[in-house]
Design a protein around this motif. Structure first.
Motif, PDB file in Angstrom:
ATOM      1  N   LYS A 270       0.848  -1.195   0.000  1.00 50.33           N
ATOM      2  CA  LYS A 270       0.000   0.000   0.000  1.00 50.33           C
ATOM      3  C   LYS A 270       0.884   1.246   0.000  1.00 50.33           C
ATOM      4  CE  LYS A 270      -4.076  -1.731   2.507  1.00 50.33           C
ATOM      5  NZ  LYS A 270      -5.118  -1.255   1.581  1.00 50.33           N
ATOM      6  N   LYS A 297     -10.760   9.425  -2.193  1.00 46.15           N
ATOM      7  CA  LYS A 297     -10.669   9.135  -3.617  1.00 46.15           C
ATOM      8  C   LYS A 297      -9.851   7.872  -3.903  1.00 46.15           C
ATOM      9  CE  LYS A 297      -9.673  11.536  -7.977  1.00 46.15           C
ATOM     10  NZ  LYS A 297      -9.273  12.838  -8.576  1.00 46.15           N
ATOM     11  N   TYR A 298      -8.849   7.588  -3.064  1.00 41.54           N
ATOM     12  CA  TYR A 298      -7.915   6.498  -3.387  1.00 41.54           C
ATOM     13  C   TYR A 298      -7.857   5.392  -2.328  1.00 41.54           C
ATOM     14  CZ  TYR A 298      -6.188   9.702  -6.954  1.00 41.54           C
ATOM     15  OH  TYR A 298      -6.089  10.554  -8.032  1.00 41.54           O
ATOM     16  N   LYS A 299      -8.717   5.445  -1.306  1.00 41.96           N
ATOM     17  CA  LYS A 299      -8.643   4.450  -0.222  1.00 41.96           C
ATOM     18  C   LYS A 299      -8.926   3.035  -0.723  1.00 41.96           C
ATOM     19  CE  LYS A 299     -13.419   5.243   1.305  1.00 41.96           C
ATOM     20  NZ  LYS A 299     -14.277   5.648   2.440  1.00 41.96           N
ATOM     21  N   ASP A 300      -9.711   2.904  -1.778  1.00 42.05           N
ATOM     22  CA  ASP A 300     -10.017   1.579  -2.320  1.00 42.05           C
ATOM     23  C   ASP A 300      -9.040   1.157  -3.411  1.00 42.05           C
ATOM     24  OD1 ASP A 300     -12.243   1.346  -0.642  1.00 42.05           O
ATOM     25  OD2 ASP A 300     -13.518   2.419  -2.073  1.00 42.05           O
ATOM     26  N   LYS A 301      -8.037   1.984  -3.642  1.00 41.30           N
ATOM     27  CA  LYS A 301      -7.062   1.697  -4.713  1.00 41.30           C
ATOM     28  C   LYS A 301      -5.668   1.432  -4.149  1.00 41.30           C
ATOM     29  CE  LYS A 301      -9.512   4.501  -8.171  1.00 41.30           C
ATOM     30  NZ  LYS A 301     -10.665   4.842  -7.325  1.00 41.30           N
ATOM     31  N   GLY A 302      -5.581   1.289  -2.809  1.00 40.24           N
ATOM     32  CA  GLY A 302      -4.288   0.960  -2.213  1.00 40.24           C
ATOM     33  C   GLY A 302      -3.618   2.092  -1.476  1.00 40.24           C
ATOM     34  N   ARG A 392      -1.070   9.136  -7.135  1.00 39.67           N
ATOM     35  CA  ARG A 392      -1.514   8.394  -8.314  1.00 39.67           C
ATOM     36  C   ARG A 392      -0.342   7.659  -8.967  1.00 39.67           C
ATOM     37  NH1 ARG A 392      -4.530  12.159 -10.045  1.00 39.67           N
ATOM     38  NH2 ARG A 392      -3.029  13.153 -11.423  1.00 39.67           N
ATOM     39  N   LEU A 395       0.735   4.638  -6.865  1.00 39.23           N
ATOM     40  CA  LEU A 395      -0.244   3.553  -6.879  1.00 39.23           C
ATOM     41  C   LEU A 395      -0.147   2.701  -8.135  1.00 39.23           C
ATOM     42  CD1 LEU A 395      -3.387   5.331  -5.383  1.00 39.23           C
ATOM     43  CD2 LEU A 395      -2.038   3.512  -4.321  1.00 39.23           C
ATOM     44  N   ILE A 396       0.199   3.326  -9.239  1.00 46.15           N
ATOM     45  CA  ILE A 396       0.257   2.570 -10.508  1.00 46.15           C
ATOM     46  C   ILE A 396       1.634   1.999 -10.778  1.00 46.15           C
ATOM     47  CG2 ILE A 396      -1.577   3.957 -11.520  1.00 46.15           C
ATOM     48  CD1 ILE A 396       0.503   5.448 -13.132  1.00 46.15           C
TER      49      ILE A 396
END
Length: 556
Positions: A270, A297-302, A392, A395-396
């Motif tokens: 994470k 905005k990003y809690k479900d994306k790691g 961002r 995360l990617i």
């Protein structure tokens, strides 16, 4: 009789007051009153640009009239107060256009307004002569001199928020370095270095605003690793330890206010924002709303956030209220321990240890960790900018080390080797493993004792420390422990010891062999002189934990 005394006192007071009223003011007094009148604000309320413009006009007048006062009344001691003020909170910004400069500064903390270098150079030449005469005057106290140097450092940082003045990055760093050195060069051991250090900390808080990156800050800090002032050396190692987190994962395991343990190591994979804040910090609380927007905005994306409040347990109600008002759903830790007083962090708290290790002087302190748990960003945009693109990007980013076995697991597997008899049967001349480990310790200890005997008159460091502590107190003991002879002995001893331990990590499984030799409470300094590859290794970090336990035992 009592009434008579009262009447006499009233008469004497009246005569004294009458005499004071009738005494004419000197030219110096009148000039000083007129000069201080320049400090009175006449700005327009609720109009920030006009306030800043009026302030700039007042500061320039104060500079001009104060310089005249300096020359007209060479024996007046109040001149120093003017110099101190004009070098700090009354220093002009020297904008070329007052209206444009005030407008730019009112809009952004870091701005760009054309700087009047001609006017600045004219006054700087005059002030250099004045400042030089003060710093060379033996009648002026060291405290007054340091106040002037601190003011110059502060003013350099404030003016440099204007990109037009700051100019070339290399020249800016050179100027800041010179101002920083001047701010503490007058100090002697045992005096307070915190004002200089807290000002230098502004570079780390607002690095992006000053146009700096991590490499710039590393390079700047490296200049002070071997500074002759011990407190500055210590600060340099603290700040450099932050950047070591770019190579080694950040380690923190602590319960939340709900009693659930949070282990940063278990959040690998994470992107983690670690937010050190306090209830007294309005900037911290305001920033939480920005963090909340990005978190949602990003809690479900790691992406996740860890809130680390630098407050004692006594402030729990206030902390929970702030978290509730922000709508923060992420884990909340209290790092300040139980001090018994609201707003006062306990000395033995984990928060105190973290702030001491990394040299944090302020809150907020924001650390952004990548998927490997390593430092990706420190302060800067995290405090006062848009860091969403960084989140961002992290995360990617593809983790190229998924196939590797974590170091902790690898070591755990190998631990069984240390428990087998065959591991200790080495044909190297030592009769047993204890003798093998102790040999380099004893050699270093003998050298250390010889040096200590020259310094203290005693080979027994424990006896010397005990007697000094009883006769002169803990402060005197700490001063003696930083004596250069002592430091040299400690450095040589600890370096040889730790090098051996890093080559033979099994020695950590016999901690009594280490603990029986450590001689004082200046160990962290000696530990930090080592090569980062050694001290930041897995075993080096384990040793550091041991050192802290030993130091705490000695200090008590």
């Amino acid at each position: 009789m009592k009434n008579l005394i009262i009447i006499i006192a009233i008469v004497v007071f009246s005569i004294t007051k009458l005499g004071a009223q009738s005494a004419p003011k000197s030219k110096a007094d009148l000039a000083w009153e007129a000069l201080n009148a320049r400090l009175v604000s006449v700005g327009v309320e609720n109009d920030k640009p006009k306030q800043l413009k009026e302030q700039e006009i007042r500061n320039r007048k104060y500079l001009e009239e104060g310089y005249k006062f300096w020359n007209d009344f060479p024996n007046d001691k109040r001149r120093i107060k003017w110099l101190q003020a004009t070098k700090s909170y009354c220093a002009p910004d020297f904008w070329m256009d007052l209206n444009l400069g005030a407008k730019a500064k009112s809009t952004l903390e870091f701005y760009d307004a054309t700087f009047d270098f001609q006017l600045y150079d004219n006054w700087e030449t005059k002030l250099l002569r004045v400042t030089g005469s003060v710093l060379n005057d033996s009648k002026i106290s060291e405290r007054e001199k340091q106040t002037i140097s601190l003011g110059e450092f502060q003013t350099e940082l404030v003016r440099s928020k204007n990109a037009s003045y700051r100019g070339d990055k290399e020249k800016f760093i050179k100027k800041i370095k010179a101002r920083f050195i001047a701010s503490f060069s007058q100090l002697k051991f045992g005096q307070d270095y915190s004002s200089s250090i807290r000002l230098a900390e502004m570079l780390f808080l607002d690095k992006d605003g000053y146009g700096l990156n991590d490499n710039d800050l590393k390079s700047f800090t490296l200049n002070f690793k071997k500074n002759e002032h011990f407190e500055i050396q210590k600060w340099a190692y603290q700040k450099l330890s932050i950047f070591s987190l770019q190579e080694e994962p950040f380690v923190l395991k602590h319960p939340t206010v709900n009693g659930k343990d949070v282990d940063i190591a278990k959040l690998r994979g994470k992107v983690v924002l670690l937010d050190f804040w306090a209830t007294s910090c309005s900037v911290c609380i305001e920033r939480m709303h920005v963090i909340k927007r990005i978190y949602d905005k990003y809690k479900d994306k790691g992406f996740t956030v860890i809130s680390a409040a630098y407050n004692p347990e006594e402030d729990i109600d206030q902390i929970l209220k702030i978290h509730h008002e922000v709508g923060a759903e992420w884990p909340l830790m209290l790092l300040g321990g139980n001090s018994g007083r609201s707003g006062v962090v306990a000395k033995n708290s984990i928060g105190k240890m973290i702030f001491e290790k990394y040299g944090f002087s302020y809150v907020p302190q924001l650390l952004l960790l990548n998927k490997e748990g390593k430092l990706a960003m420190y302060n800067g945009l995290l405090i006062n900018g848009d860091f969403e693109p960084i989140i961002r990007e992290l995360l990617i980013k593809i983790d190229t080390n998924n196939s590797s076995v974590p170091l902790e697991r690898e070591l755990a597997v190998n631990d069984k080797n240390y428990n087998t008899d065959s591991y200790y049967k080495l044909d190297d001349g030592y009769k047993d493993h204890t003798e093998r480990i102790a040999a380099p310790f004893r050699k270093a200890l003998k050298d250390y004792q010889n040096r200590m005997e020259a310094f203290t008159g005693s080979k027994s460091i424990k006896d010397w420390m005990s007697s000094l502590k009883k006769s002169a107190g803990l402060d005197s003991l700490r001063m003696a422990l930083t004596h250069q002879t002592y430091k040299t002995a400690i450095e040589a001893y600890v370096k040889e010891t730790i090098l051996w331990i890093c080559k033979h990590p099994e020695s950590l499984y016999t901690p009594e062999l280490i603990m029986m030799w450590w001689p004082g409470d200046d160990l962290e300094f000696a530990y930090n002189i080592l090569n980062p590859e050694i001290k930041d290794s897995f075993w080096g970090l384990k040793l550091q934990e041991k050192l802290k336990q030993i130091v705490e035992t000695y200090v008590k």
